[in-house]
Design a protein around this motif. Structure first.
Motif, PDB file in Angstrom:
ATOM      1  N   ARG A   2     -16.777  39.793 -19.012  1.00  0.00           N
ATOM      2  CA  ARG A   2     -17.580  40.980 -18.775  1.00  0.00           C
ATOM      3  C   ARG A   2     -16.737  42.177 -18.395  1.00  0.00           C
ATOM      4  NH1 ARG A   2     -21.335  36.960 -16.876  1.00  0.00           N
ATOM      5  NH2 ARG A   2     -23.254  37.096 -18.048  1.00  0.00           N
ATOM      6  N   VAL A   5     -15.446  46.296 -20.694  1.00  0.00           N
ATOM      7  CA  VAL A   5     -15.649  47.743 -20.745  1.00  0.00           C
ATOM      8  C   VAL A   5     -14.327  48.383 -20.353  1.00  0.00           C
ATOM      9  CG1 VAL A   5     -17.081  49.651 -19.995  1.00  0.00           C
ATOM     10  CG2 VAL A   5     -18.026  47.366 -20.105  1.00  0.00           C
ATOM     11  N   ARG A   8     -12.856  51.330 -17.872  1.00  0.00           N
ATOM     12  CA  ARG A   8     -12.960  51.198 -16.418  1.00  0.00           C
ATOM     13  C   ARG A   8     -11.585  51.058 -15.769  1.00  0.00           C
ATOM     14  NH1 ARG A   8     -15.933  45.518 -16.863  1.00  0.00           N
ATOM     15  NH2 ARG A   8     -16.974  46.816 -18.348  1.00  0.00           N
ATOM     16  N   SER A  45     -23.011  52.491 -12.514  1.00  0.00           N
ATOM     17  CA  SER A  45     -22.483  51.148 -12.226  1.00  0.00           C
ATOM     18  C   SER A  45     -21.039  51.171 -11.768  1.00  0.00           C
ATOM     19  CB  SER A  45     -22.575  50.276 -13.480  1.00  0.00           C
ATOM     20  OG  SER A  45     -21.847  49.075 -13.312  1.00  0.00           O
ATOM     21  N   HIS A  47     -18.472  48.352 -12.322  1.00  0.00           N
ATOM     22  CA  HIS A  47     -18.469  47.165 -13.179  1.00  0.00           C
ATOM     23  C   HIS A  47     -18.017  45.916 -12.429  1.00  0.00           C
ATOM     24  CE1 HIS A  47     -19.266  49.820 -16.491  1.00  0.00           C
ATOM     25  NE2 HIS A  47     -18.116  50.455 -16.343  1.00  0.00           N
ATOM     26  N   GLN A  48     -17.269  46.094 -11.333  1.00  0.00           N
ATOM     27  CA  GLN A  48     -16.842  44.963 -10.523  1.00  0.00           C
ATOM     28  C   GLN A  48     -17.042  45.311  -9.058  1.00  0.00           C
ATOM     29  OE1 GLN A  48     -13.188  42.908 -11.774  1.00  0.00           O
ATOM     30  NE2 GLN A  48     -12.961  44.446 -13.382  1.00  0.00           N
ATOM     31  N   PRO A 150     -16.385  40.642 -12.308  1.00  0.00           N
ATOM     32  CA  PRO A 150     -17.449  41.213 -13.143  1.00  0.00           C
ATOM     33  C   PRO A 150     -18.824  40.628 -12.835  1.00  0.00           C
ATOM     34  CG  PRO A 150     -15.519  40.692 -14.469  1.00  0.00           C
ATOM     35  CD  PRO A 150     -15.286  40.085 -13.117  1.00  0.00           C
ATOM     36  N   GLU A 155     -23.657  45.395 -13.504  1.00  0.00           N
ATOM     37  CA  GLU A 155     -24.182  44.809 -14.740  1.00  0.00           C
ATOM     38  C   GLU A 155     -24.288  43.299 -14.655  1.00  0.00           C
ATOM     39  OE1 GLU A 155     -21.987  48.474 -16.446  1.00  0.00           O
ATOM     40  OE2 GLU A 155     -21.678  47.049 -14.815  1.00  0.00           O
ATOM     41  N   GLY A 268     -21.417  52.979 -16.687  1.00  0.00           N
ATOM     42  CA  GLY A 268     -20.379  53.279 -15.707  1.00  0.00           C
ATOM     43  C   GLY A 268     -20.601  54.625 -15.043  1.00  0.00           C
TER      44      GLY A 268
END
Length: 301
Positions: A2, A5, A8, A45, A47-48, A150, A155, A268
């Motif tokens: 994941r 993306v 990022r 978001s 992402h992590q 992730p 997400e 993001g």
């Protein structure tokens, strides 16, 4: 994977460290659009997130509860892990057979070696890799070591809930489109990205803390400084990695407003900020975004 993306990594490594109140409210960055048959929520978001403090802002849970469908940059459930790994590996290896060692300054190549050793990768295994792929590998490994995953990201959490709840999930882009963002960069830019990554890895921890603090506080000015500041020095990268994609997403978001059901769009944070962010572009189309602030929806001029 994941973490696909890809932009990022560059965004995180370009952060500016800022001071934020320790007791900042858990607000997040969430907008609402109402026009036509449906309602579209747009959430920014990370992402992590760190596994030990992955709770999402309550407003995100509320928007998810009201939405009948989820739209993200990628719908990872629709992607075969084997196909994804194959395409990633195929792009990661330099098609022209160029040596990574020959492209980097000697000091940078030496700085890379202990990082590779820590990952169990011999020098020969990485020498034919594209610089962007090595930068992504190093950044992803560093985030995991610091507890950022992730699956704990915005997400990852919302997708898991949607899968359990059988809510439809769609993606705005394909894996090939996202991989091309980096794979299509000029070689000089890729090498620069790898050098910046090597220099920033040891200090990325406090910068990630600053980013999360600004996000939870809903501090848009702080987020713009953190995420967009360095991009303004490279308008070509800003156009390629951010602005072009924002413009491409305007039409799909507008189309979602025609649906009779409600949708939560998650992208993001960087894509929602500034005069060329998705929110500003939608406003320029005559829509009137509202932002969730202090427990209520308020006009966002």
């Amino acid at each position: 994977m994941r973490a696909l993306v890809l932009h990022r990594s560059l965004a995180v490594l370009a952060l500016w460290l800022v001071a934020l109140p320790a007791e900042a409210a858990d607000v997040g960055t969430l907008w609402r659009l109402r026009y036509g048959a449906g309602t579209v929520f747009i959430a920014g978001s990370l992402h992590q997130l760190r596994r030990d403090r992955a709770a999402l802002p309550p407003s995100y849970g509320q928007a998810y509860g009201e939405a009948e469908r989820l739209v993200m940059e990628l719908d990872m459930d629709a992607i075969s892990p084997a196909d994804l790994a194959g395409e990633l590996l195929g792009r990661a290896i330099d098609s022209q057979g160029r040596s990574l060692r020959d492209g980097l300054p000697p000091a940078s190549w030496r700085a890379l070696q202990p990082r590779l050793k820590g990952l169990g990768l011999p020098e020969a295994a990485i020498d034919r890799f594209e610089p962007w792929a090595v930068a992504l590998l190093l950044a992803s490994a560093e985030f995991l070591q610091r507890g950022y995953t992730p699956d704990s990201g915005v997400e990852g959490q919302l997708q898991a809930r949607a899968t359990t709840d059988r809510k439809p999930i769609d993606g705005l882009e394909t894996p090939a489109e996202q991989l091309e963002l980096f794979d299509g960069l000029p070689r000089a830019d890729q090498l620069q990205l790898l050098e910046v990554t090597l220099k920033e890895l040891d200090s990325v921890g406090p910068r990630l803390e600053a980013l999360e603090g600004a996000w939870r506080a809903g501090d848009l000015a702080g987020l713009e400084a953190l995420l967009l500041g360095d991009y303004f020095q490279r308008p070509d990268l800003h156009q390629r990695l951010v602005v072009r994609r924002n413009r491409a997403w305007v039409a799909p978001v507008r189309e979602l407003l025609r649906r009779p059901d409600d949708t939560l769009v998650v992208v993001g944070l960087m894509h929602l900020l500034g005069e060329q962010g998705l929110i500003a572009l939608l406003r320029a189309q005559g829509l009137k975004p509202e932002r969730f602030v202090a427990g209520a929806w308020r006009p966002d001029p």
